[in-house]
Design a protein around this motif. Structure first.
Motif, short mmCIF file in Angstrom:
data_model
loop_
_atom_site.label_atom_id
_atom_site.label_comp_id
_atom_site.label_asym_id
_atom_site.label_seq_id
_atom_site.Cartn_x
_atom_site.Cartn_y
_atom_site.Cartn_z
N HIS A 148 0.83 -1.21 0.00
CA HIS A 148 0.00 0.00 0.00
C HIS A 148 0.86 1.26 0.00
O HIS A 148 0.51 2.26 -0.63
CB HIS A 148 -0.93 -0.01 1.22
CG HIS A 148 -2.11 -0.91 1.05
ND1 HIS A 148 -2.84 -1.40 2.11
CD2 HIS A 148 -2.70 -1.41 -0.07
CE1 HIS A 148 -3.82 -2.16 1.66
NE2 HIS A 148 -3.75 -2.19 0.34
N CYS A 204 -12.19 -2.29 1.82
CA CYS A 204 -11.19 -2.89 0.91
C CYS A 204 -11.73 -3.00 -0.52
O CYS A 204 -10.98 -2.82 -1.49
CB CYS A 204 -10.78 -4.27 1.41
SG CYS A 204 -9.96 -4.28 3.02
N LEU A 205 -13.02 -3.32 -0.65
CA LEU A 205 -13.59 -3.54 -1.98
C LEU A 205 -13.73 -2.25 -2.77
O LEU A 205 -14.07 -2.29 -3.96
CB LEU A 205 -14.95 -4.22 -1.85
CG LEU A 205 -14.92 -5.65 -1.33
CD1 LEU A 205 -16.32 -6.21 -1.19
CD2 LEU A 205 -14.08 -6.55 -2.23
N CYS A 207 -11.29 -0.52 -3.67
CA CYS A 207 -10.17 -0.64 -4.63
C CYS A 207 -10.11 -2.02 -5.26
O CYS A 207 -9.81 -2.15 -6.45
CB CYS A 207 -8.85 -0.32 -3.93
SG CYS A 207 -8.72 1.36 -3.28
N HIS A 208 -10.38 -3.04 -4.47
CA HIS A 208 -10.26 -4.42 -4.95
C HIS A 208 -11.63 -4.91 -5.42
O HIS A 208 -12.20 -5.86 -4.88
CB HIS A 208 -9.71 -5.31 -3.84
CG HIS A 208 -8.38 -4.86 -3.31
ND1 HIS A 208 -7.19 -5.13 -3.95
CD2 HIS A 208 -8.05 -4.13 -2.20
CE1 HIS A 208 -6.19 -4.60 -3.27
NE2 HIS A 208 -6.68 -3.99 -2.21
N ASP A 210 -12.41 -6.55 -8.03
CA ASP A 210 -12.42 -7.88 -8.63
C ASP A 210 -12.73 -8.97 -7.61
O ASP A 210 -13.10 -10.08 -7.99
CB ASP A 210 -11.07 -8.17 -9.29
CG ASP A 210 -9.91 -8.03 -8.31
OD1 ASP A 210 -9.93 -7.07 -7.50
OD2 ASP A 210 -8.98 -8.86 -8.34
N VAL A 211 -12.61 -8.66 -6.33
CA VAL A 211 -12.88 -9.66 -5.29
C VAL A 211 -14.35 -9.62 -4.86
O VAL A 211 -14.83 -10.56 -4.23
CB VAL A 211 -11.96 -9.41 -4.07
CG1 VAL A 211 -12.15 -10.46 -3.00
CG2 VAL A 211 -10.51 -9.38 -4.51
N ARG A 212 -15.07 -8.59 -5.26
CA ARG A 212 -16.46 -8.44 -4.82
C ARG A 212 -17.32 -9.62 -5.25
O ARG A 212 -18.27 -10.01 -4.56
CB ARG A 212 -17.04 -7.14 -5.35
CG ARG A 212 -18.42 -6.81 -4.83
CD ARG A 212 -18.91 -5.50 -5.41
NE ARG A 212 -18.11 -4.38 -4.95
CZ ARG A 212 -18.33 -3.74 -3.80
NH1 ARG A 212 -19.33 -4.13 -3.01
NH2 ARG A 212 -17.58 -2.74 -3.44
N CYS A 247 -11.43 -9.44 5.27
CA CYS A 247 -10.15 -9.28 4.57
C CYS A 247 -8.97 -9.31 5.54
O CYS A 247 -7.91 -9.88 5.24
CB CYS A 247 -10.16 -7.98 3.78
SG CYS A 247 -11.54 -7.81 2.63
N HIS A 251 -5.19 -10.87 5.52
CA HIS A 251 -4.28 -9.82 5.04
C HIS A 251 -4.10 -8.75 6.10
O HIS A 251 -5.01 -8.45 6.87
CB HIS A 251 -4.83 -9.19 3.77
CG HIS A 251 -5.05 -10.15 2.64
ND1 HIS A 251 -4.04 -10.57 1.80
CD2 HIS A 251 -6.18 -10.78 2.21
CE1 HIS A 251 -4.54 -11.41 0.91
NE2 HIS A 251 -5.83 -11.56 1.13
N LYS A 260 1.46 -10.90 -0.82
CA LYS A 260 0.08 -10.41 -0.84
C LYS A 260 -0.34 -9.85 0.52
O LYS A 260 -1.50 -9.89 0.89
CB LYS A 260 -0.87 -11.54 -1.25
CG LYS A 260 -0.57 -12.19 -2.59
CD LYS A 260 -0.85 -11.24 -3.73
CE LYS A 260 -0.64 -11.94 -5.07
NZ LYS A 260 -0.90 -11.04 -6.23
N HIS A 300 -10.52 -16.47 -2.51
CA HIS A 300 -11.68 -15.67 -2.11
C HIS A 300 -13.01 -16.36 -2.41
O HIS A 300 -13.89 -16.39 -1.55
CB HIS A 300 -11.63 -14.30 -2.81
CG HIS A 300 -10.42 -13.52 -2.47
ND1 HIS A 300 -9.36 -13.35 -3.34
CD2 HIS A 300 -10.07 -12.86 -1.33
CE1 HIS A 300 -8.42 -12.61 -2.77
NE2 HIS A 300 -8.82 -12.30 -1.55
#
Length: 362
Positions: A148, A204-205, A207-208, A210-212, A247, A251, A260, A300
């Motif tokens: 980050h 977190c979602l 920015c991320h 694609d994990v949603r 998350c 992480h 990661k 995920h």
């Protein structure tokens, strides 16, 4: 017969009297020397205990930012400034700088001249301000040089101390409350750990994205439950639900020990914290299991069972291609593709301790 020297005897008795008096006064004098500093120290300690409680946070800011200042005094940052007297004590000036010039100009204009807005300065400056207090936190040791940090993110990318926009929405529905009552109600409704959103995963979602999709896939780690009541709650479709695995369960947003930003050194070590029965050692071990859990599973979410990367018989054949002529699994549904596929027979696929479990059948 010689008469005694009365003058000498008198002088001797006088000296003895003076000496005995001094001997008696010395302990009293020493006692006073010890007792007086103790009383002074006790008075200083009492004053030190009382003075922080009498300290007012944001005295000069309260006139214009009353609700923000009163809500700030109720959270962790405000309490540190109220009850601590060393460098850990935070106040308005800790993040916004000296407000004397701003307070002088605010009577004539609404300009924010003279103060520092963490949302409008560079990421390096924001992080330097926050780490002035949080650098000693064990969870922030790996921030500098982390993923980050290298992405030019700052603390305010995920955290918001005041939540001004949320406060405005809450205050609009609580017009009948006084300032202190409104601040206490708002402080209880704000997100934990000063997050921008109410939950970790929603933060977190942002920015991320694609994990949603993992929230809605057939098998997922990010599953929601109504029985989880540790504070990670939100309301969706009118129902209060929480995330049992978030998350931050795997992480560390401030920089983890593994790849990661994992909280563990390796993937397997992290997975074993919940799936300890897969750790071993086992009599017959499945090599891919011992190498990396991600050889077969995704992290995920997956559209296959048990977070598998593909359907079971297809996954097994990526390594056991030599068994394809023997196990006709490619032609439609049969005993090797029905239900659990290969695991219909090879039930202990992660490893076996049975003397006859060489093929992981028991």
């Amino acid at each position: 017969m010689r008469e005694p020297d009365r003058a000498g005897l008198s002088r001797f008795n006088g000296r003895v009297l003076i000496l005995s008096t001094l001997v008696g006064l010395v302990p009293l004098f020493l006692f006073c020397l010890i007792k007086l500093p103790a009383k002074a120290q006790s008075a200083q300690t009492t004053a030190a205990r009382q003075s922080p409680q009498q300290k007012v946070i944001g005295r000069d800011c309260r006139q214009c930012h009353q609700v923000i200042v009163e809500a700030f005094a109720l959270d962790a940052h405000g309490k540190s400034g109220k009850f601590l007297s060393d460098s850990r004590a935070s106040g308005c000036e800790s993040c916004h700088g000296n407000s004397d010039k701003h307070a002088e100009n605010s009577t004539r204009t609404k300009s924010a001249e003279g103060t520092i807005n963490p949302g409008k300065i560079s990421a390096a400056q924001v992080n330097q301000t926050c780490l002035a207090c949080h650098a000693s936190d064990r969870s922030h040791f790996n921030w500098q040089g982390g993923k980050h940090d290298r992405s030019d993110m700052s603390c305010v990318s995920c955290h918001d101390v005041h939540h001004v926009n949320m406060m405005k929405r809450f205050a609009a529905n609580l017009t009948d409350k006084t300032g202190p009552e409104l601040a206490e109600i708002i402080n209880g409704r704000l997100p934990d750990k000063d997050l921008i959103n109410f939950t970790v995963e929603d933060t977190c979602l942002r920015c991320h994205g694609d994990v949603r999709k993992a929230l809605f896939q057939r098998s997922t780690h990010l599953f929601r439950t109504e029985n989880w009541t540790d504070g990670r709650l939100t309301r969706r479709n009118g129902e209060t639900v929480g995330m049992k695995v978030t998350c931050t369960s795997c992480h560390d947003p401030h920089g983890g020990e593994g790849k990661k930003m994992l909280v563990a050194h390796s993937t397997n070590e992290l997975c074993y914290t919940c799936h300890a029965e897969k750790r071993g050692p086992l009599l017959y071990e499945h090599p891919p299991v011992q190498e990396n859990c991600l050889t077969c599973h995704t992290t995920h979410g997956s559209n296959n069972v048990s977070l598998l990367t593909r359907r079971p018989h297809q996954l097994c054949q990526t390594c056991h291609i030599n068994l394809l002529p023997r196990h006709q699994t490619a032609a439609g549904f049969d005993v090797f593709t029905f239900n659990r596929s290969c695991m219909n027979c090879h039930t202990n696929i992660h490893g076996s301790n049975h003397p006859s479990g060489r093929a992981f059948t028991r």
